[in-house]
Design an enzyme around this catalytic site. Structure first.
Site, PDB file in Angstrom:
ATOM      1  N   GLU A 156      -7.703   7.230  10.418  1.00 27.38           N
ATOM      2  CA  GLU A 156      -7.881   8.027  11.631  1.00 27.38           C
ATOM      3  C   GLU A 156      -6.883   9.190  11.665  1.00 27.38           C
ATOM      4  O   GLU A 156      -7.229  10.309  12.055  1.00 27.38           O
ATOM      5  CB  GLU A 156      -7.718   7.152  12.877  1.00 27.38           C
ATOM      6  CG  GLU A 156      -8.806   6.125  13.075  1.00 27.38           C
ATOM      7  CD  GLU A 156      -8.599   4.805  12.331  1.00 27.38           C
ATOM      8  OE1 GLU A 156      -9.338   3.856  12.631  1.00 27.38           O
ATOM      9  OE2 GLU A 156      -7.718   4.722  11.437  1.00 27.38           O
ATOM     10  N   TYR A 184     -15.931  26.403  -1.161  1.00 30.24           N
ATOM     11  CA  TYR A 184     -15.773  24.947  -1.176  1.00 30.24           C
ATOM     12  C   TYR A 184     -14.740  24.477  -2.187  1.00 30.24           C
ATOM     13  O   TYR A 184     -14.145  23.420  -2.003  1.00 30.24           O
ATOM     14  CB  TYR A 184     -17.110  24.214  -1.366  1.00 30.24           C
ATOM     15  CG  TYR A 184     -18.034  24.790  -2.401  1.00 30.24           C
ATOM     16  CD1 TYR A 184     -17.856  24.540  -3.746  1.00 30.24           C
ATOM     17  CD2 TYR A 184     -19.109  25.575  -2.018  1.00 30.24           C
ATOM     18  CE1 TYR A 184     -18.705  25.062  -4.685  1.00 30.24           C
ATOM     19  CE2 TYR A 184     -19.972  26.111  -2.954  1.00 30.24           C
ATOM     20  CZ  TYR A 184     -19.765  25.848  -4.299  1.00 30.24           C
ATOM     21  OH  TYR A 184     -20.609  26.377  -5.227  1.00 30.24           O
ATOM     22  N   LYS A 244     -12.603   4.358   2.318  1.00 21.69           N
ATOM     23  CA  LYS A 244     -11.583   3.702   1.498  1.00 21.69           C
ATOM     24  C   LYS A 244     -12.287   2.559   0.753  1.00 21.69           C
ATOM     25  O   LYS A 244     -12.433   1.451   1.285  1.00 21.69           O
ATOM     26  CB  LYS A 244     -10.455   3.179   2.390  1.00 21.69           C
ATOM     27  CG  LYS A 244      -9.263   2.641   1.639  1.00 21.69           C
ATOM     28  CD  LYS A 244      -8.160   2.264   2.635  1.00 21.69           C
ATOM     29  CE  LYS A 244      -6.980   1.632   1.957  1.00 21.69           C
ATOM     30  NZ  LYS A 244      -5.973   1.178   2.937  1.00 21.69           N
ATOM     31  N   GLU A 284       0.816  -1.212   0.000  1.00 21.79           N
ATOM     32  CA  GLU A 284       0.000   0.000   0.000  1.00 21.79           C
ATOM     33  C   GLU A 284       0.856   1.272   0.000  1.00 21.79           C
ATOM     34  O   GLU A 284       0.384   2.328  -0.410  1.00 21.79           O
ATOM     35  CB  GLU A 284      -0.927   0.028   1.214  1.00 21.79           C
ATOM     36  CG  GLU A 284      -2.050  -0.988   1.154  1.00 21.79           C
ATOM     37  CD  GLU A 284      -2.955  -0.916   2.366  1.00 21.79           C
ATOM     38  OE1 GLU A 284      -4.156  -0.660   2.180  1.00 21.79           O
ATOM     39  OE2 GLU A 284      -2.441  -1.103   3.499  1.00 21.79           O
TER      40      GLU A 284
END
Length: 118
Positions: free
Chosen positions: A74, A54, A99, A22
């Protein structure tokens, strides 16, 4: 005040994850963000300078996550929340990071946080 500005389904390609493989590829993260913002002033002025832009926020989210390359969602959520509160003066936010495809059989996995006072 119950006003807010939201960004839904923002896709950011970045390095994310704990496994060795990853750390060598980019993966998609999908961001949903709701931020407390008093929309009365831009509602009256019709001036983007009075609004929580935005497009600018979306760009900052992307820049942050690409540079951070978090191992954990996190970590990405906490750092991103702090940046948005500090740089844009957002007093409260709700942030979801998904994810997709991380767990076989699940559409997505992720984290959901709220920070600040509404």
């Amino acid at each position: 005040m119950a006003d807010s500005v939201f960004i839904e389904g923002l896709v950011v390609e970045t390095v994310v994850g704990v496994y060795d493989w990853e750390r060598e590829v980019t993966q998609s993260l999908v961001i949903d963000l709701e931020m407390a913002w008093d929309n009365r002033v831009p509602g009256h002025s019709d001036d983007v300078a009075d609004a929580l832009d935005y497009a600018t926020v979306s760009g900052r989210v992307e820049t942050c996550l690409k540079a951070l390359r978090p191992k954990l969602l996190e970590r990405g959520a906490e750092v991103l929340a702090g940046i948005l509160q500090q740089e844009f003066g957002v007093t409260w936010l709700r942030l979801t990071i998904r994810k997709p495809g991380a767990v076989p059989g699940a559409k997505a996995v992720g984290v959901h946080i709220e920070r600040g006072a509404r």
